[in-house]
Design a protein around this motif. Sequence first.
Motif: not given
Length: 129
Positions: A79-97
């Motif tokens: 669900g964070l994909r859209a909010a983090t797309a501009m920063a280029g975060l990976s799946l691993g980054d989003r899971v960590c957050l």
Amino acid sequence: MTHVVLDASAILALLKGEWGAAKVASIIADASVSAINQAEIVGHFVRLGAPLDEIRTMLGALPYEVVPVDEALAWEAGGLRAATAMAGLSLGDRVCLVLARRLGVAAYTADPTWREIAADVGAKVVLIR
């Protein structure tokens, strides 16, 4: 008890003796890491040619807890994909957050772009360098 969640970049900085390693070393005994981030670390060393048994020994010596990714965490990270797309975060980054957000603790990373999206995703981010 977990007081921080570590991103793969923070653990790699520690293992490689990079700038920020001392900050990670000071909190690693009270840290958790998602299984996805653990996979990123393993993959990094496999790419460098390290045998899996050596990687397992190296990571097994670190005192952090590896947290499995359950379905709820997967949904939150996706669900964070859209909010983090501009920063280029990976799946691993989003899971960590989202793991840090779930546990109510800070996520430690070497990636300065996380600071740009921390407020948007409701997570506390600490840069190790």
